[in-house]
Design a protein around this motif. Structure first.
Motif, PDB file in Angstrom:
ATOM      1  N   GLY A 281       0.856  -1.178   0.000  1.00  0.00           N
ATOM      2  CA  GLY A 281       0.000   0.000   0.000  1.00  0.00           C
ATOM      3  C   GLY A 281       0.891   1.225   0.000  1.00  0.00           C
ATOM      4  N   CYS A 282       0.629   2.155  -0.941  1.00  0.00           N
ATOM      5  CA  CYS A 282       1.514   3.308  -1.119  1.00  0.00           C
ATOM      6  C   CYS A 282       0.726   4.611  -1.083  1.00  0.00           C
ATOM      7  N   GLY A 283       1.449   5.719  -0.877  1.00  0.00           N
ATOM      8  CA  GLY A 283       0.858   7.047  -0.925  1.00  0.00           C
ATOM      9  C   GLY A 283       0.538   7.454  -2.355  1.00  0.00           C
ATOM     10  N   ASP A 284      -0.054   8.653  -2.500  1.00  0.00           N
ATOM     11  CA  ASP A 284      -0.455   9.159  -3.812  1.00  0.00           C
ATOM     12  C   ASP A 284       0.681   9.180  -4.831  1.00  0.00           C
ATOM     13  N   ASP A 285       1.881   9.483  -4.371  1.00  0.00           N
ATOM     14  CA  ASP A 285       3.016   9.584  -5.284  1.00  0.00           C
ATOM     15  C   ASP A 285       3.714   8.246  -5.500  1.00  0.00           C
TER      16      ASP A 285
ATOM     17  N   CYS B 200       5.753   3.166   0.558  1.00  0.00           N
ATOM     18  CA  CYS B 200       5.003   1.906   0.483  1.00  0.00           C
ATOM     19  C   CYS B 200       5.232   1.053   1.724  1.00  0.00           C
TER      20      CYS B 200
ATOM     21  N   ASP C 137      -7.124  -0.090   1.252  1.00  0.00           N
ATOM     22  CA  ASP C 137      -7.493   1.323   1.359  1.00  0.00           C
ATOM     23  C   ASP C 137      -6.258   2.216   1.270  1.00  0.00           C
ATOM     24  N   TYR C 138      -5.635   2.226   0.081  1.00  0.00           N
ATOM     25  CA  TYR C 138      -4.471   3.061  -0.202  1.00  0.00           C
ATOM     26  C   TYR C 138      -4.674   3.717  -1.557  1.00  0.00           C
ATOM     27  N   PRO C 139      -4.123   4.919  -1.764  1.00  0.00           N
ATOM     28  CA  PRO C 139      -4.246   5.556  -3.072  1.00  0.00           C
ATOM     29  C   PRO C 139      -3.603   4.732  -4.188  1.00  0.00           C
ATOM     30  N   VAL C 140      -2.484   4.079  -3.876  1.00  0.00           N
ATOM     31  CA  VAL C 140      -1.782   3.253  -4.854  1.00  0.00           C
ATOM     32  C   VAL C 140      -1.523   1.889  -4.228  1.00  0.00           C
TER      33      VAL C 140
ATOM     34  N   SER D  13       0.546  -1.568  -5.047  1.00  0.00           N
ATOM     35  CA  SER D  13       1.635  -2.034  -5.898  1.00  0.00           C
ATOM     36  C   SER D  13       2.053  -3.434  -5.454  1.00  0.00           C
TER      37      SER D  13
END
Length: 82
Positions: free
Chosen positions: A12-16, A20, A51-54, A56
């Motif tokens: 799970g990663c942030g918007d950018d 992670c 529930d993460y923006p990205v 991977s």
């Protein structure tokens, strides 16, 4: 000596796409990194509920490595980021 298998970690990663954090580990063991990478699109679909923006994935080596040190066989579990 190479690893016996590869595993896929779901991140799970942030918007950018940075920051992670490992959220899940797929149970499938892959014989090569290529096979693991080919399985990523379907695995990511299975984990779309995170529930993460990205969301991977990464493939990494895992398994038991053997070494002969002073005539004694040693075994070591390996977990490397990849």
């Amino acid at each position: 000596m190479g690893p016996f298998y590869y595993v896929m970690a779901i991140l799970g990663c942030g918007d950018d796409g940075a920051g992670c954090v490992e959220q899940r580990l797929e149970t499938t063991r892959y014989a090569s990194i290529e096979a693991c990478q080919q399985a990523m699109p379907i695995a990511l679909q299975r984990h779309a509920d995170l529930d993460y923006p990205v969301v991977s994935a990464t493939c990494r080596a895992a398994g038991i490595h053997m070494a002969n040190v002073g005539g004694a066989d040693l075994r070591r579990a390996v977990r490397r980021g990849g």
